[in-house]
Design a protein around this motif. Structure first.
Motif, mmCIF file in Angstrom:
data_model
loop_
_atom_site.group_PDB
_atom_site.id
_atom_site.type_symbol
_atom_site.label_atom_id
_atom_site.label_comp_id
_atom_site.label_asym_id
_atom_site.label_seq_id
_atom_site.Cartn_x
_atom_site.Cartn_y
_atom_site.Cartn_z
ATOM 1 N N VAL A 18 -75.865 -4.888 -18.448
ATOM 2 C CA VAL A 18 -75.142 -4.071 -17.869
ATOM 3 C C VAL A 18 -74.416 -4.498 -16.392
ATOM 4 N N TYR A 19 -75.457 -5.272 -15.748
ATOM 5 C CA TYR A 19 -74.917 -5.662 -14.378
ATOM 6 C C TYR A 19 -73.903 -6.761 -14.651
ATOM 7 N N GLY A 20 -72.584 -6.272 -14.253
ATOM 8 C CA GLY A 20 -71.320 -7.262 -14.171
ATOM 9 C C GLY A 20 -70.198 -6.451 -14.462
ATOM 10 N N GLY A 21 -69.142 -6.650 -13.930
ATOM 11 C CA GLY A 21 -68.006 -6.211 -14.343
ATOM 12 C C GLY A 21 -67.570 -4.681 -14.281
ATOM 13 N N THR A 22 -66.849 -4.137 -15.167
ATOM 14 C CA THR A 22 -66.337 -2.932 -14.708
ATOM 15 C C THR A 22 -67.439 -1.739 -15.395
ATOM 16 N N SER A 23 -68.333 -2.101 -16.415
ATOM 17 C CA SER A 23 -69.384 -1.394 -16.656
ATOM 18 C C SER A 23 -70.081 -0.701 -15.436
ATOM 19 N N ALA A 24 -70.820 -1.826 -14.737
ATOM 20 C CA ALA A 24 -71.433 -1.580 -13.831
ATOM 21 C C ALA A 24 -70.838 -0.518 -12.628
ATOM 22 N N LEU A 25 -69.472 -0.758 -12.237
ATOM 23 C CA LEU A 25 -68.723 -0.005 -11.595
ATOM 24 C C LEU A 25 -68.730 1.427 -11.934
ATOM 25 N N LEU A 26 -68.256 1.581 -13.293
ATOM 26 C CA LEU A 26 -68.244 3.056 -14.034
ATOM 27 C C LEU A 26 -69.763 3.549 -13.850
ATOM 28 N N LEU A 27 -70.630 3.204 -14.099
ATOM 29 C CA LEU A 27 -72.050 3.553 -14.042
ATOM 30 C C LEU A 27 -72.209 3.864 -12.812
ATOM 31 N N GLN A 28 -72.020 3.092 -11.644
ATOM 32 C CA GLN A 28 -72.382 3.453 -10.466
ATOM 33 C C GLN A 28 -71.825 4.911 -9.914
ATOM 34 N N GLY A 29 -70.494 4.914 -10.175
ATOM 35 C CA GLY A 29 -69.712 6.100 -9.910
ATOM 36 C C GLY A 29 -70.245 7.376 -10.638
ATOM 37 N N SER A 30 -70.825 7.252 -11.486
ATOM 38 C CA SER A 30 -71.484 8.510 -12.192
ATOM 39 C C SER A 30 -72.721 9.094 -11.547
ATOM 40 N N PHE A 31 -73.386 8.377 -10.885
ATOM 41 C CA PHE A 31 -74.601 8.787 -10.182
ATOM 42 C C PHE A 31 -74.603 9.924 -9.059
ATOM 43 N N ASP A 32 -75.462 10.871 -8.895
ATOM 44 C CA ASP A 32 -75.146 12.194 -8.134
ATOM 45 C C ASP A 32 -76.410 11.938 -7.159
ATOM 46 N N THR A 33 -76.047 11.421 -6.349
ATOM 47 C CA THR A 33 -76.859 11.026 -5.094
ATOM 48 C C THR A 33 -77.062 11.613 -3.920
ATOM 49 N N HIS A 34 -78.085 11.932 -3.128
ATOM 50 C CA HIS A 34 -78.386 12.641 -2.043
ATOM 51 C C HIS A 34 -79.202 12.028 -0.897
ATOM 52 N N ASP A 35 -78.564 12.103 0.097
ATOM 53 C CA ASP A 35 -79.361 11.209 1.338
ATOM 54 C C ASP A 35 -80.167 12.483 1.975
ATOM 55 N N THR A 36 -81.538 12.367 1.772
ATOM 56 C CA THR A 36 -82.173 13.555 2.303
ATOM 57 C C THR A 36 -83.199 13.125 3.532
ATOM 58 N N SER A 37 -82.677 11.812 4.175
ATOM 59 C CA SER A 37 -83.647 11.469 5.464
ATOM 60 C C SER A 37 -83.361 12.348 6.458
ATOM 61 N N SER A 38 -82.273 13.293 6.835
ATOM 62 C CA SER A 38 -82.258 14.017 7.822
ATOM 63 C C SER A 38 -82.985 15.372 7.432
ATOM 64 N N LEU A 39 -83.537 15.553 6.532
ATOM 65 C CA LEU A 39 -84.152 16.652 6.016
ATOM 66 C C LEU A 39 -85.702 16.592 6.246
ATOM 67 N N LEU A 40 -86.247 15.554 6.044
ATOM 68 C CA LEU A 40 -87.796 15.215 5.949
ATOM 69 C C LEU A 40 -88.380 15.130 7.277
ATOM 70 N N ALA A 41 -89.298 15.671 7.660
ATOM 71 C CA ALA A 41 -90.258 15.561 8.931
ATOM 72 C C ALA A 41 -90.581 14.056 9.171
ATOM 73 N N SER A 42 -90.676 13.824 10.327
ATOM 74 C CA SER A 42 -91.357 12.403 10.684
ATOM 75 C C SER A 42 -90.715 11.184 9.874
#
Length: 411
Positions: A18-42
């Motif tokens: 998987v790692y390498g070339g177009t496949s990796a770029l296409l797969l990375q673009g499919s991930f639904d990610t959320h940065d929750t660092s600002s929502l968690l205490a401490s």
């Protein structure tokens, strides 16, 4: 949940492909990610650390990840589960602990009907939703009232951390009904031993006892069914936890046994199904990080995959909720904090002085000897007290036929 466990295992097999070339770029673009660092205490959630090459971003450290199954009823999910009131509702929640030496994975299920203190939930716009004592799955409903999975997951994580003291580092994986089905279908089904006929009209489940390969639709019905015949238990969430854990165990067994290195198309299909079906925190949602973590587990033995349920009992007030049994529950969470094997505890039983409550008996279809306790369930050859680290340079791998051949139906 299934997707989280299985996708990591698949990435192990596909590291070099998987790692390498177009496949990796296409797969990375499919991930639904959320940065929750600002929502968690401490500062519990860290800003994502993303490298330019695959790496175990938590190398040498234990890692805790919350696995969340949500029964959102929108779009395709409404077609599967029925179009009911909107919003997020927690269907299943597990805490997956990966040991620092990457030789042991412990997964703890939290009953959705646990009566607990729900933490205050922070939203991205600064609003705070006050918490109160309620069933555990209220946490996802509170945090997800705006429809944002990051906010929903953050409330679940904050509640777990406040209740247990376990550092989650902001790591979560969330999957819905359609995503669950897609992941199962991407590996051509999960081999299961159905120990007795199972029927559930509400879940559209109709299974005959025997060794079977469940497709995505059937696997979801198997995991969700509450009422019917042959399901075990009394129609509560507690009765189906054992079935869910058995399903996850056999998914891991199958995926580990599949030789993806010789079939790029199947590997790509599976990883893409995972990418398109999951929501994750930003750090887990990095393709490099996922592959790096999974590669560090390449010699993992499925006998060291242990499933547990938080020890619980009925409080005796007739409301159907459950409360965690102490000191066993605290001891279980402390084991995760200390990165040591979870010690087995006595099976939980109903309070003998309580008012009559629904039966606490868990499902007997997935694991005939299982109990709703702190005992590990479903994992072949696993023990709660002394999981033995793998010493074999060639870890055990099973074919689907071998898994099915091991099915024994009680007479």
């Amino acid at each position: 949940m299934l997707a989280a466990v299985a996708s990591g295992v698949a990435a192990v097999a596909g590291f070099a492909v998987v790692y390498g070339g177009t496949s990796a770029l296409l797969l990375q673009g499919s991930f639904d990610t959320h940065d929750t660092s600002s929502l968690l205490a401490s500062g519990e959630g860290e800003t994502a650390v993303v490298d330019d090459s695959p790496n175990d971003f938590a190398a040498g450290q234990p890692l805790n990840i919350v696995l969340i199954g949500t029964d959102e009823r929108n779009g395709e999910n409404a077609e599967i589960g029925g179009d009911v009131a909107g919003g997020m509702r927690g269907d299943t929640t597990m805490v997956m602990h990966i040991s620092a030496d990457r030789e042991r994975i412990d997964v703890v299920s939290i009953p959705r009907d646990s009566r607990v203190r729900i933490s205050d939930c922070r939203m991205y716009d600064g609003e705070v939703i006050p918490g109160w004592t309620a069933k555990f799955n209220t946490a996802l409903a509170n945090g997800g009232r705006n429809g944002d999975r990051g906010e929903g997951a953050a409330c679940v994580m904050q509640t777990i951390m406040d209740l247990t003291g376990v550092d989650l580092g902001g790591h979560f994986v969330m999957v819905d009904f359609s995503g669950f089905e897609d992941m199962v279908d991407a590996i051509d089904g999960v081999p299961m031993c159905i120990t007795q006929d199972m029927r559930s009209k509400k879940a559209n489940l109709d299974l005959t006892a025997g060794a079977q390969v469940l497709d995505g639709e059937t696997a979801l019905a198997f995991a969700r069914a509450r009422t019917g015949t042959g399901l075990g238990g009394d129609g509560t969430d507690l009765a189906r936890i054992e079935r869910q854990q058995e399903l996850l165990t056999n998914t891991a067994r199958k995926v580990l046994g599949m030789n993806y290195l010789t079939d790029v198309s199947e590997l790509t299909q599976f990883v893409r199904a995972g990418a398109e079906s999951l929501s994750m925190d930003s750090e887990m949602g990095s393709l490099n990080n996922i592959i790096g973590l999974a590669y560090s587990l390449r010699n993992f033995e499925t006998s060291n995959l242990n499933f547990y349920t938080v020890p619980w009992h009925y409080p005796g007030d007739g409301k159907g909720d459950v409360v965690w049994t102490e000191p066993e529950a605290t001891a279980m969470w402390q084991a995760l904090i200390d990165d040591v094997p979870i010690e087995s505890t006595d099976p939980t039983v109903e309070n003998p002085t309580a008012d009559p409550e629904p039966s606490a008996e868990p499902s007997v279809t997935a694991s005939p000897d299982a109990t709703a306790s702190a005992e590990p369930s479903s994992t072949p050859s696993a023990t709660a007290t002394t999981p033995t680290p793998s010493v074999s340079p060639s870890p055990l791998r099973e074919t689907q036929d071998e898994i099915l051949d091991g099915c024994v139906i009680p007479q």
